[in-house]
Design a protein around this motif. Sequence first.
Motif, PDB file in Angstrom:
ATOM      1  N   PHE A 121      -9.048   3.386   5.625  1.00  0.00           N
ATOM      2  CA  PHE A 121      -8.283   2.774   4.555  1.00  0.00           C
ATOM      3  C   PHE A 121      -7.802   1.405   5.032  1.00  0.00           C
ATOM      4  O   PHE A 121      -6.891   1.312   5.857  1.00  0.00           O
ATOM      5  CB  PHE A 121      -7.099   3.677   4.194  1.00  0.00           C
ATOM      6  CG  PHE A 121      -6.244   3.193   3.057  1.00  0.00           C
ATOM      7  CD1 PHE A 121      -6.764   2.425   2.028  1.00  0.00           C
ATOM      8  CD2 PHE A 121      -4.897   3.533   3.015  1.00  0.00           C
ATOM      9  CE1 PHE A 121      -5.974   1.992   0.979  1.00  0.00           C
ATOM     10  CE2 PHE A 121      -4.090   3.117   1.966  1.00  0.00           C
ATOM     11  CZ  PHE A 121      -4.629   2.338   0.945  1.00  0.00           C
ATOM     12  N   GLU A 132      -3.922  -0.247  -7.280  1.00  0.00           N
ATOM     13  CA  GLU A 132      -5.204   0.332  -7.671  1.00  0.00           C
ATOM     14  C   GLU A 132      -5.490   1.564  -6.824  1.00  0.00           C
ATOM     15  O   GLU A 132      -5.163   1.615  -5.636  1.00  0.00           O
ATOM     16  CB  GLU A 132      -6.330  -0.692  -7.516  1.00  0.00           C
ATOM     17  CG  GLU A 132      -6.483  -1.253  -6.111  1.00  0.00           C
ATOM     18  CD  GLU A 132      -7.524  -2.342  -6.029  1.00  0.00           C
ATOM     19  OE1 GLU A 132      -8.714  -2.039  -6.304  1.00  0.00           O
ATOM     20  OE2 GLU A 132      -7.165  -3.485  -5.682  1.00  0.00           O
ATOM     21  N   HIS A 133      -6.118   2.561  -7.467  1.00  0.00           N
ATOM     22  CA  HIS A 133      -6.540   3.768  -6.763  1.00  0.00           C
ATOM     23  C   HIS A 133      -7.882   3.510  -6.075  1.00  0.00           C
ATOM     24  O   HIS A 133      -8.707   2.758  -6.584  1.00  0.00           O
ATOM     25  CB  HIS A 133      -6.705   4.926  -7.744  1.00  0.00           C
ATOM     26  CG  HIS A 133      -5.441   5.302  -8.454  1.00  0.00           C
ATOM     27  ND1 HIS A 133      -4.490   6.120  -7.906  1.00  0.00           N
ATOM     28  CD2 HIS A 133      -4.980   4.975  -9.684  1.00  0.00           C
ATOM     29  CE1 HIS A 133      -3.506   6.287  -8.754  1.00  0.00           C
ATOM     30  NE2 HIS A 133      -3.768   5.600  -9.841  1.00  0.00           N
ATOM     31  N   HIS A 134      -8.108   4.173  -4.948  1.00  0.00           N
ATOM     32  CA  HIS A 134      -9.353   3.967  -4.209  1.00  0.00           C
ATOM     33  C   HIS A 134     -10.221   5.222  -4.133  1.00  0.00           C
ATOM     34  O   HIS A 134     -11.339   5.159  -3.617  1.00  0.00           O
ATOM     35  CB  HIS A 134      -9.043   3.486  -2.793  1.00  0.00           C
ATOM     36  CG  HIS A 134      -8.384   2.134  -2.745  1.00  0.00           C
ATOM     37  ND1 HIS A 134      -9.035   0.979  -3.109  1.00  0.00           N
ATOM     38  CD2 HIS A 134      -7.129   1.761  -2.414  1.00  0.00           C
ATOM     39  CE1 HIS A 134      -8.215  -0.051  -2.982  1.00  0.00           C
ATOM     40  NE2 HIS A 134      -7.046   0.405  -2.570  1.00  0.00           N
ATOM     41  N   SER A 194      -3.491   0.657  -3.001  1.00  0.00           N
ATOM     42  CA  SER A 194      -3.116  -0.616  -2.405  1.00  0.00           C
ATOM     43  C   SER A 194      -3.117  -1.694  -3.475  1.00  0.00           C
ATOM     44  O   SER A 194      -3.603  -1.499  -4.587  1.00  0.00           O
ATOM     45  CB  SER A 194      -4.063  -0.992  -1.253  1.00  0.00           C
ATOM     46  OG  SER A 194      -5.322  -1.387  -1.751  1.00  0.00           O
ATOM     47  N   ARG A 202     -10.338  -4.907   1.353  1.00  0.00           N
ATOM     48  CA  ARG A 202      -9.356  -3.852   1.084  1.00  0.00           C
ATOM     49  C   ARG A 202     -10.048  -2.638   0.469  1.00  0.00           C
ATOM     50  O   ARG A 202     -11.016  -2.755  -0.283  1.00  0.00           O
ATOM     51  CB  ARG A 202      -8.284  -4.336   0.116  1.00  0.00           C
ATOM     52  CG  ARG A 202      -7.181  -5.136   0.722  1.00  0.00           C
ATOM     53  CD  ARG A 202      -6.020  -5.321  -0.254  1.00  0.00           C
ATOM     54  NE  ARG A 202      -6.439  -5.798  -1.555  1.00  0.00           N
ATOM     55  CZ  ARG A 202      -6.355  -5.080  -2.663  1.00  0.00           C
ATOM     56  NH1 ARG A 202      -5.879  -3.851  -2.639  1.00  0.00           N
ATOM     57  NH2 ARG A 202      -6.755  -5.595  -3.823  1.00  0.00           N
ATOM     58  N   GLY A 203      -9.488  -1.452   0.755  1.00  0.00           N
ATOM     59  CA  GLY A 203     -10.015  -0.233   0.152  1.00  0.00           C
ATOM     60  C   GLY A 203     -10.533   0.742   1.187  1.00  0.00           C
ATOM     61  O   GLY A 203     -10.212   0.653   2.380  1.00  0.00           O
ATOM     62  N   PHE A 204     -11.376   1.683   0.724  1.00  0.00           N
ATOM     63  CA  PHE A 204     -11.870   2.762   1.560  1.00  0.00           C
ATOM     64  C   PHE A 204     -13.323   2.559   1.940  1.00  0.00           C
ATOM     65  O   PHE A 204     -14.126   2.054   1.151  1.00  0.00           O
ATOM     66  CB  PHE A 204     -11.768   4.095   0.815  1.00  0.00           C
ATOM     67  CG  PHE A 204     -10.567   4.915   1.193  1.00  0.00           C
ATOM     68  CD1 PHE A 204     -10.594   5.758   2.285  1.00  0.00           C
ATOM     69  CD2 PHE A 204      -9.409   4.841   0.442  1.00  0.00           C
ATOM     70  CE1 PHE A 204      -9.494   6.513   2.633  1.00  0.00           C
ATOM     71  CE2 PHE A 204      -8.301   5.591   0.766  1.00  0.00           C
ATOM     72  CZ  PHE A 204      -8.342   6.427   1.867  1.00  0.00           C
ATOM     73  N   TYR A 227       0.834  -1.195   0.000  1.00  0.00           N
ATOM     74  CA  TYR A 227       0.000   0.000   0.000  1.00  0.00           C
ATOM     75  C   TYR A 227       0.871   1.248   0.000  1.00  0.00           C
ATOM     76  O   TYR A 227       2.070   1.210   0.309  1.00  0.00           O
ATOM     77  CB  TYR A 227      -0.966   0.014   1.189  1.00  0.00           C
ATOM     78  CG  TYR A 227      -0.335  -0.045   2.561  1.00  0.00           C
ATOM     79  CD1 TYR A 227      -0.197   1.107   3.342  1.00  0.00           C
ATOM     80  CD2 TYR A 227       0.087  -1.253   3.114  1.00  0.00           C
ATOM     81  CE1 TYR A 227       0.356   1.060   4.612  1.00  0.00           C
ATOM     82  CE2 TYR A 227       0.642  -1.317   4.386  1.00  0.00           C
ATOM     83  CZ  TYR A 227       0.776  -0.157   5.129  1.00  0.00           C
ATOM     84  OH  TYR A 227       1.323  -0.195   6.389  1.00  0.00           O
ATOM     85  N   PRO A 257     -15.098   4.646  -7.210  1.00  0.00           N
ATOM     86  CA  PRO A 257     -13.686   4.647  -6.795  1.00  0.00           C
ATOM     87  C   PRO A 257     -12.789   4.105  -7.903  1.00  0.00           C
ATOM     88  O   PRO A 257     -13.155   3.175  -8.625  1.00  0.00           O
ATOM     89  CB  PRO A 257     -13.675   3.723  -5.567  1.00  0.00           C
ATOM     90  CG  PRO A 257     -14.916   2.893  -5.702  1.00  0.00           C
ATOM     91  CD  PRO A 257     -15.925   3.757  -6.376  1.00  0.00           C
ATOM     92  N   GLY A 258     -11.622   4.712  -8.032  1.00  0.00           N
ATOM     93  CA  GLY A 258     -10.669   4.279  -9.040  1.00  0.00           C
ATOM     94  C   GLY A 258     -10.972   4.779 -10.434  1.00  0.00           C
ATOM     95  O   GLY A 258     -10.257   4.439 -11.380  1.00  0.00           O
TER      96      GLY A 258
END
Length: 452
Positions: A285, A239-241, A197, A302-304, A167, A410-411
């Motif tokens: 996060f 990957e972007h969150h 992450s 995983r993620g926000f 991450y 997201p992303g």
Amino acid sequence: MMKKEQITYMKIKRCLLIGFCSMLLFNCSRDTYVGELPTDDDAPLEQPVPIVLSLGMSDFEILTRGSGEVNNGNDADFWNKVRFYVYAFNKDPQTDLSKPWSETNEDFCLLDGYRIAGANVQTSNHGKEVGVKKEDSNLMLFYPDENSQDIYYNMQHTDWPYNFFAYYLDDWSGECHREKDHIYYDVELDGRRDFMSSMASVDSQKDKYEGNPYRDKILGRAFSAYSANHGLNPVFQFEHHLVLLRFVVCKPGSSSNQSGSDIPSLDPTLKVKKVELNSKYKGRFTVAVNDPETNDPTKPRRGFTFENQDSKYFELKKKNGDFIGNNGWCFVADCPAYEDVTDNDKKYYHYVLGKDENNDRDSGASLLVAPGDSYWAKISLSTEKGLEGPLYTEVDVELKNTNDNGVFSPGKAYTVYLTINSLSDIKPTIESGVWTNGGDINVSPDDEYKDE
């Protein structure tokens, strides 16, 4: 700005390294410490097998901490400072992630901030800190002692597989919380921090084992000393969150200013002073979980998550982080007409800043915000044509997405076109784009990026 030769080199490198990175690691690992493949494939390994990590994208760019989206490109000055964090835990879904690495707990926690590298010791609940050596197949080297990479797989149980998580915390140093089933940070967005992450997967490397008699064992035991002994090493595709919003300020099309139109002729002194956007900003996060394959919606992923409803306005700033300033962002008359924006224009990064080639290309950038159904933007405008002097106003505009099921996902990246008709009339138009894993946008203004 990169020289043309550098740009060409980076593009070639991007194409080649992703394809050959795993092969390079395979050849390196085999020739360096393994030797000939034993006749008995399950024979005990004679030498320790080092943990070798790699970044899946060939040329990230991170401009400065907290400066905005993580992109493709090249920023050598910062590259030496960027740090990622890596965990490795036993794949058993019952593994307790709260227990740190130790010699007695290595069966379950293989890698975290307690793992020692050489003379320098990092001891924290974070993942193991790594830097990226781009000139060497994007190897992720353990930090701070890059000259001592002697961190090995579990050599007592060489076939035990581990989940590898990585991450990126963009200018955030909050407390790391380690629970039994997940690891997380409570973070605050500022419109410019990018959080990413990754979980290493074998999918991108399956093809190189076609025809290998041990293929099923190698893939099934990933990632372990056994699989690494066969050249299968963790590669991280980040990957972007968050949601990326790019802004373009547009003047009305010619049809808007024709005789009989309800919209008055464009005031040549009309100026955009500020662009702000309201978003949630307190999020959790989650960077690692002990059961990543579960379909149970009650288990952490995983993620926000943004359960806190508090929100605030984020101001669009210059690419270097400075405020736009008293001189304003741009005269609307100098901005492109929305109807004249072509698909070719959208391929150039500087264009989405709402500036033409004769203006300051650093005037605006993008905002990184929480996913949402819609946003309220506040556009500050001024003009010099008031009867009693200059006029100043703020216009609230709701941004709605007509694609992606009506939400900002997201992303994903979105371009927001703000057509400024007058001091009080602004029409927003939203177009969806692609913000691929790890970023794929060249920040050199003369380079293309794909937003389709």
